[in-house]
Design an enzyme around this catalytic site. Structure first.
Site, PDB file in Angstrom:
ATOM      1  N   ASN A  50       0.858  -1.193   0.000  1.00  0.00           N
ATOM      2  CA  ASN A  50       0.000   0.000   0.000  1.00  0.00           C
ATOM      3  C   ASN A  50       0.896   1.244   0.000  1.00  0.00           C
ATOM      4  OD1 ASN A  50      -1.420   2.290   1.024  1.00  0.00           O
ATOM      5  ND2 ASN A  50      -3.091   0.946   1.642  1.00  0.00           N
ATOM      6  N   ASP A  68      -0.092   4.475  -0.251  1.00  0.00           N
ATOM      7  CA  ASP A  68      -0.786   5.740   0.072  1.00  0.00           C
ATOM      8  C   ASP A  68       0.142   6.765   0.722  1.00  0.00           C
ATOM      9  OD1 ASP A  68      -3.120   4.570  -0.773  1.00  0.00           O
ATOM     10  OD2 ASP A  68      -3.949   4.280   1.235  1.00  0.00           O
ATOM     11  N   HIS A  69       1.008   6.286   1.614  1.00  0.00           N
ATOM     12  CA  HIS A  69       1.826   7.226   2.389  1.00  0.00           C
ATOM     13  C   HIS A  69       2.870   7.949   1.547  1.00  0.00           C
ATOM     14  CE1 HIS A  69      -0.229   6.417   5.922  1.00  0.00           C
ATOM     15  NE2 HIS A  69       0.572   5.554   6.514  1.00  0.00           N
ATOM     16  N   HIS A 119      -5.674   3.598  -1.693  1.00  0.00           N
ATOM     17  CA  HIS A 119      -7.007   3.958  -1.222  1.00  0.00           C
ATOM     18  C   HIS A 119      -7.307   5.342  -1.797  1.00  0.00           C
ATOM     19  CE1 HIS A 119      -9.825   4.380   2.559  1.00  0.00           C
ATOM     20  NE2 HIS A 119     -10.444   4.693   1.432  1.00  0.00           N
ATOM     21  N   ARG A 175      -9.413   8.114  -1.496  1.00  0.00           N
ATOM     22  CA  ARG A 175     -10.392   8.606  -0.519  1.00  0.00           C
ATOM     23  C   ARG A 175     -11.245   9.710  -1.111  1.00  0.00           C
ATOM     24  NH1 ARG A 175     -10.189   7.959   4.963  1.00  0.00           N
ATOM     25  NH2 ARG A 175      -8.717   6.391   5.679  1.00  0.00           N
ATOM     26  N   ARG A 217      -7.022  12.933   0.280  1.00  0.00           N
ATOM     27  CA  ARG A 217      -5.952  13.461   1.145  1.00  0.00           C
ATOM     28  C   ARG A 217      -4.572  12.939   0.752  1.00  0.00           C
ATOM     29  NH1 ARG A 217      -7.187  10.232   6.690  1.00  0.00           N
ATOM     30  NH2 ARG A 217      -9.220  11.124   6.349  1.00  0.00           N
ATOM     31  N   HIS A 218      -4.529  11.788   0.066  1.00  0.00           N
ATOM     32  CA  HIS A 218      -3.208  11.321  -0.389  1.00  0.00           C
ATOM     33  C   HIS A 218      -3.244  10.972  -1.878  1.00  0.00           C
ATOM     34  CE1 HIS A 218      -5.087   7.593   0.930  1.00  0.00           C
ATOM     35  NE2 HIS A 218      -4.822   7.777   2.195  1.00  0.00           N
ATOM     36  N   GLU A 236      -8.619   0.293  -2.746  1.00  0.00           N
ATOM     37  CA  GLU A 236      -9.459   0.340  -1.541  1.00  0.00           C
ATOM     38  C   GLU A 236     -10.395   1.522  -1.704  1.00  0.00           C
ATOM     39  OE1 GLU A 236      -6.885   0.912   1.747  1.00  0.00           O
ATOM     40  OE2 GLU A 236      -5.949  -1.044   1.548  1.00  0.00           O
ATOM     41  N   THR A 260      -6.446   6.624   9.666  1.00  0.00           N
ATOM     42  CA  THR A 260      -6.389   5.507   8.731  1.00  0.00           C
ATOM     43  C   THR A 260      -7.701   4.749   8.896  1.00  0.00           C
ATOM     44  OG1 THR A 260      -5.173   3.502   8.103  1.00  0.00           O
ATOM     45  CG2 THR A 260      -5.151   4.083  10.433  1.00  0.00           C
ATOM     46  N   THR A 261      -7.943   3.750   8.038  1.00  0.00           N
ATOM     47  CA  THR A 261      -9.197   3.001   8.149  1.00  0.00           C
ATOM     48  C   THR A 261      -9.266   2.369   9.538  1.00  0.00           C
ATOM     49  OG1 THR A 261      -8.807   2.457   5.846  1.00  0.00           O
ATOM     50  CG2 THR A 261     -10.624   1.332   6.923  1.00  0.00           C
ATOM     51  N   GLU A 263     -10.785  -9.331   3.416  1.00  0.00           N
ATOM     52  CA  GLU A 263      -9.504  -8.932   4.001  1.00  0.00           C
ATOM     53  C   GLU A 263      -9.775  -8.785   5.488  1.00  0.00           C
ATOM     54  OE1 GLU A 263      -7.032  -6.056   2.022  1.00  0.00           O
ATOM     55  OE2 GLU A 263      -6.298  -5.295   3.944  1.00  0.00           O
ATOM     56  N   HIS A 294      -3.601  -4.468   7.962  1.00  0.00           N
ATOM     57  CA  HIS A 294      -3.687  -3.366   8.923  1.00  0.00           C
ATOM     58  C   HIS A 294      -2.765  -3.564  10.120  1.00  0.00           C
ATOM     59  CE1 HIS A 294      -5.259   0.323  10.542  1.00  0.00           C
ATOM     60  NE2 HIS A 294      -5.877   0.491   9.405  1.00  0.00           N
ATOM     61  N   GLY A 295      -1.821  -2.653  10.221  1.00  0.00           N
ATOM     62  CA  GLY A 295      -0.921  -2.664  11.377  1.00  0.00           C
ATOM     63  C   GLY A 295       0.121  -3.764  11.334  1.00  0.00           C
ATOM     64  N   GLY A 314       1.154  -1.358   4.397  1.00  0.00           N
ATOM     65  CA  GLY A 314       1.505  -0.012   3.991  1.00  0.00           C
ATOM     66  C   GLY A 314       2.490   0.660   4.927  1.00  0.00           C
ATOM     67  N   HIS A 315       2.003   1.107   6.070  1.00  0.00           N
ATOM     68  CA  HIS A 315       2.763   2.010   6.932  1.00  0.00           C
ATOM     69  C   HIS A 315       4.172   1.506   7.258  1.00  0.00           C
ATOM     70  CE1 HIS A 315       3.044   5.301   9.847  1.00  0.00           C
ATOM     71  NE2 HIS A 315       3.787   4.447  10.516  1.00  0.00           N
TER      72      HIS A 315
HETATM   73  N1  PXP Z   1      -5.721  -2.910   4.266  1.00  0.00           N
HETATM   74  C1  PXP Z   1      -6.683  -1.949   4.314  1.00  0.00           C
HETATM   75  C2  PXP Z   1      -8.060  -2.323   3.884  1.00  0.00           C
HETATM   76  C3  PXP Z   1      -6.382  -0.650   4.744  1.00  0.00           C
HETATM   77  O1  PXP Z   1      -7.348   0.281   4.793  1.00  0.00           O
HETATM   78  C4  PXP Z   1      -5.050  -0.342   5.101  1.00  0.00           C
HETATM   79  C5  PXP Z   1      -4.696   1.051   5.511  1.00  0.00           C
HETATM   80  O2  PXP Z   1      -4.763   1.889   4.399  1.00  0.00           O
HETATM   81  C6  PXP Z   1      -4.093  -1.354   5.008  1.00  0.00           C
HETATM   82  C7  PXP Z   1      -4.452  -2.630   4.616  1.00  0.00           C
HETATM   83  C8  PXP Z   1      -2.655  -1.115   5.349  1.00  0.00           C
HETATM   84  O3  PXP Z   1      -2.538  -0.843   6.698  1.00  0.00           O
HETATM   85  P1  PXP Z   1      -1.109  -0.399   7.280  1.00  0.00           P
HETATM   86  O4  PXP Z   1      -0.795   0.916   6.653  1.00  0.00           O
HETATM   87  O5  PXP Z   1      -1.349  -0.321   8.750  1.00  0.00           O
HETATM   88  O6  PXP Z   1      -0.133  -1.462   6.874  1.00  0.00           O
END
Ligand code: PXP
Length: 249
Positions: free
Chosen positions: A11, A13-14, A55, A57, A61-62, A82, A112-113, A163, A202-203, A224-225
């Site tokens: 991901n 996005d950042h 994503h 949005r 924003r990104h 997303e 974030t989501t 997911e 996520h995370g 992502g992050h």
């Molecule tokens: N999956 C989904 C559906 C998300 O919304 C996100 C955050 O954008 C991620 C995965 C990635 O999460 P992270 O940035 O915490 O890795």
């Protein structure tokens, strides 16, 4: 047992978040505006990412519309969009044609989501969206909490994948973490039994990945992050390679 078939979607996005922090009015088409999400995506692919996730949005924003188009044209793997259940973004999805769409809840205030999509509570509004995406040849995933009712509803909606939201597990400590892990495992089994492919995200970071890859039936992770954060220090290719090594170790 971690298995070798788990694929990694990165991901990015950042990368756009960083660009927008300086060049708010810039589009992804302006290569003067750095960093460029497309270049980051290509580096992630070089390192072995199986797909690129963004994503788009409603508040932009990104990732910007132009980024999404350039990614569609430029990447060689698959594009996973997303999106919230928004008619405007849906039209963009039809026009640009990602391979996959992951439907997520979207709240303007969130960083974030935050939670999973309430498939059960929003069945009526989600059904036409899922149907129209599938008719357009786009595979649909639902980003849900590891909850059996949500899994069953995702299957009834006709999604191909879920997911599973790993956020509650990765943030929990001690006994609570064991409980969250059990929820993830049960949801993964239920998804598989309902004919759904199992993705997770996520995370997820370079520490908790060792546990996450033990999730049964897991086919794809979206991260992502942690990867983008590491890429600032070691470069995108190395950051992706290091994550892939941990996934397949
Ligand atoms: N999956 C989904 C559906 C998300 O919304 C996100 C955050 O954008 C991620 C995965 C990635 O999460 P992270 O940035 O915490 O890795």
């Amino acid at each position: 047992m971690p298995h070798s078939k788990i694929s990694l979607g990165v991901n990015i996005d950042h990368v756009a978040t960083l660009r927008q922090s300086r060049y708010r009015a810039a589009t992804g088409g302006n290569l003067q505006a750095e960093p460029d999400p497309l270049l980051a995506a290509l580096a992630a692919e070089l390192a072995g990412a199986a797909g690129i996730t963004v994503h788009l949005r409603e508040d932009r924003r990104h990732i910007q519309d132009q980024d999404f188009v350039r990614l569609r044209e430029g990447i060689a793997t698959k594009l996973n969009l997303e999106m919230g259940n928004s008619p405007e973004i849906l039209q963009i999805a039809f026009k640009v044609g990602p391979e996959d769409v992951c439907l997520v809840p979207e709240n303007r205030q969130e960083i974030t989501t935050e939670g999973g999509l309430d498939c059960a509570g929003q069945y009526v509004s989600l059904l036409p969206t899922v149907n129209s995406l599938r008719s357009a040849g786009i595979r649909v995933s639902m980003f849900i909490a590891p909850d059996l009712k949500q899994v069953e509803t995702a299957a009834r909606l006709g999604a191909e994948f879920v997911e599973l939201h790993t956020g509650a597990f990765v943030n929990a400590l001690g006994l609570a973490a064991d409980e969250e892990w059990d929820r993830l495992v049960q949801a993964a089994h239920a998804a598989h039994e309902n004919g759904l492919g199992v993705n997770a995200g996520h995370g997820i970071n370079y520490s908790n990945i060792r546990k996450i890859v033990q999730l049964p039936h897991l086919r794809e992770l979206n991260i992502g992050h942690s990867i983008i954060s590491r890429s600032i220090l070691v470069g995108m290719e190395k950051a992706v390679r290091e994550m892939l090594e941990l996934i397949h170790e």
